[in-house]
Design an enzyme around this catalytic site. Structure first.
Site, short mmCIF file in Angstrom:
data_model
loop_
_atom_site.label_atom_id
_atom_site.label_comp_id
_atom_site.label_asym_id
_atom_site.label_seq_id
_atom_site.Cartn_x
_atom_site.Cartn_y
_atom_site.Cartn_z
N GLU A 46 3.01 8.71 1.36
CA GLU A 46 1.92 8.71 2.40
C GLU A 46 1.90 8.39 3.64
OE1 GLU A 46 -2.94 7.12 2.61
OE2 GLU A 46 -1.52 6.20 1.28
N ASP A 111 4.36 -8.68 8.37
CA ASP A 111 3.55 -8.47 9.47
C ASP A 111 3.29 -9.77 10.38
OD1 ASP A 111 1.98 -7.72 11.48
OD2 ASP A 111 0.60 -7.13 10.22
N ASP A 113 1.74 -11.77 13.15
CA ASP A 113 0.82 -11.52 14.37
C ASP A 113 0.58 -12.71 15.38
OD1 ASP A 113 -1.51 -10.78 16.16
OD2 ASP A 113 -1.72 -9.11 14.85
#
Length: 424
Positions: A46, A111, A113
């Site tokens: 996807e 991830d 951040d």
């Protein structure tokens, strides 16, 4: 103002040029096809596109590299996200019997951040970053890369700058791609030390014996802590920040340190006093007192978004996507140059498009060479040369090297597969 300075309003004009002449489609396809070891691996992947005006298009999938190129050049997405490999082609998910469309595999991703560090950095906040707080990303990469390689045995780790305020890690080993949700959660929890939200004062609590993984992480933190925390963030300089540090010490120690700090104003000397108190406590107490280590970890240890790592179907921003706010390309990071990596030196889309227009001395010779070739080959050659003419070149070169190393493992998988087929 030089034309390489990014203006967000110019993005609709720059993206068509970027996707037509600069985006490294060949390497991108080579990565996500994983050597064709598993049938339909690329076809069942996807992709999602964020278009102008925040129009979000999910469940995109493509048969070939050419199909992907054509669609991206037609849609000119502001942002590209990569999702899972599904049981069926994602663009046909509405035609599949309910309940049978399942996310099967995806890289193990992380991830990190900068906004999650706002309580321990004084130089910036929210989406802002600077060279001082970027050290936190360097520490995070050092700690997580070592742990994923040494503690878990993964080899193929792609670290990528997000384009604004963080970094992503794609663990591409076959074993990582096949991990269940429970296994991904276990890895993410193993790597998580910072516990509790905004209301939690003490976010790191160590117990005896200290786990080898934490000891290894402390070695990294200790290397960066004096410059990052004591000098650049000045955590023992200003009254407010001193109070935050002392709140992480036991009450009896806190009072002693408050008195001692009245006579000692230098941050490095103040930290020595904290360490001395901790050493005394450790030798006097039966139960380990590790508050100086807890302080270092609370200020410097990686802060993971665990939910991103847990889900197989969670989408993550693609390498070589453009960050719409900064215009910077989301580029792979070469760990050999990690300590000198500068997020502000990462090229913007406006810079690399401008670099394309700069004439080169050998341009005329190449034009005559191109005329001798058939048109398709000439266009393909030009495309390959185009990114090499820009600041994007060194990042694509690093991506190429990453893929070359990974390709050796694909060849082994293909050989084993063919040997098994011969046996039967």
């Amino acid at each position: 103002m030089p034309s390489s300075d990014y203006d967000q309003a110019s993005l609709p004009d720059l993206l068509p040029l970027y996707y037509k002449r600069l985006f490294p489609f060949s390497q991108y396809y080579r990565w996500l096809n994983y050597g064709g070891v598993q049938k339909n691996y690329f076809q069942n992947r996807e992709f999602s596109f964020t278009l102008k005006d925040d129009i979000y298009v999910r469940y995109q999938s493509f048969n070939t590299q050419n199909d992907l190129e054509k669609e991206m050049q037609k849609m000119n997405p502001y942002k590209i996200d990569i999702g899972a490999v599904y049981s069926h082609r994602p663009n046909q998910h509405n035609t599949v019997k309910s309940g049978t469309f399942q996310a099967l595999e995806k890289e193990l991703v992380f991830d990190i951040d900068m906004t999650d560090y706002d309580d321990v950095r004084s130089c910036c906040s929210a989406a802002d970053i600077c060279s001082k707080c970027w050290t936190l990303m360097t520490i995070a990469i050092r700690i997580l890369d070592r742990a994923l390689r040494d503690d878990f045995g993964f080899q193929h780790l792609l670290w990528v700058y997000s384009g604004r305020r963080g970094v992503h890690c794609w663990v591409c080993d076959e074993a990582a791609r096949k991990l269940s949700v429970a296994a991904r959660s276990a890895v993410a929890e193993y790597l998580s030390l910072i516990k509790g939200g905004e209301e939690t004062v003490k976010k790191v609590v160590l117990t005896d014996p200290i786990h080898p993984f934490i000891k290894e992480s402390l070695t990294v933190v200790e290397h960066y802590f004096p410059r990052y925390a004591l000098q650049e963030q000045d955590i023992l300089g200003q009254k407010e920040s001193v109070g935050k540090v002392l709140a992480l010490t036991p009450e009896d120690v806190r009072k002693e340190l408050q008195l001692a700090f009245q006579n000692e104003k230098k941050p490095e000397k103040r930290w020595d006093l904290v360490v001395d108190q901790a050493t005394r406590k450790q030798s006097a107490a039966k139960k380990g007192q590790h508050f100086e280590k807890e302080i270092m970890l609370q200020y410097c240890y990686p802060r993971l978004d665990v939910n991103v790592s847990k889900g197989v179907n969670h989408l993550l921003k693609s390498p070589f996507s453009v960050h719409p706010k900064t215009g910077r390309i989301s580029v792979p990071i070469d760990l050999k140059e990690l300590d000198t990596f500068d997020p502000f030196a990462v090229p913007t889309i406006s810079l690399i498009c401008e670099e394309l227009d700069r004439p080169r001395p050998d341009e005329e010779d190449e034009k005559s060479e191109d005329a001798k070739e058939n048109e398709k080959d000439a266009a393909e050659r030009r495309k390959i040369r185009d990114y090499k003419r820009t600041s994007l070149a060194k990042y694509v070169k690093h991506f190429d090297h990453f893929l070359d190393v990974m390709a050796r493992s694909w060849k082994g998988d293909l050989l084993r597969k063919s040997d098994l087929q011969k046996e039967f």
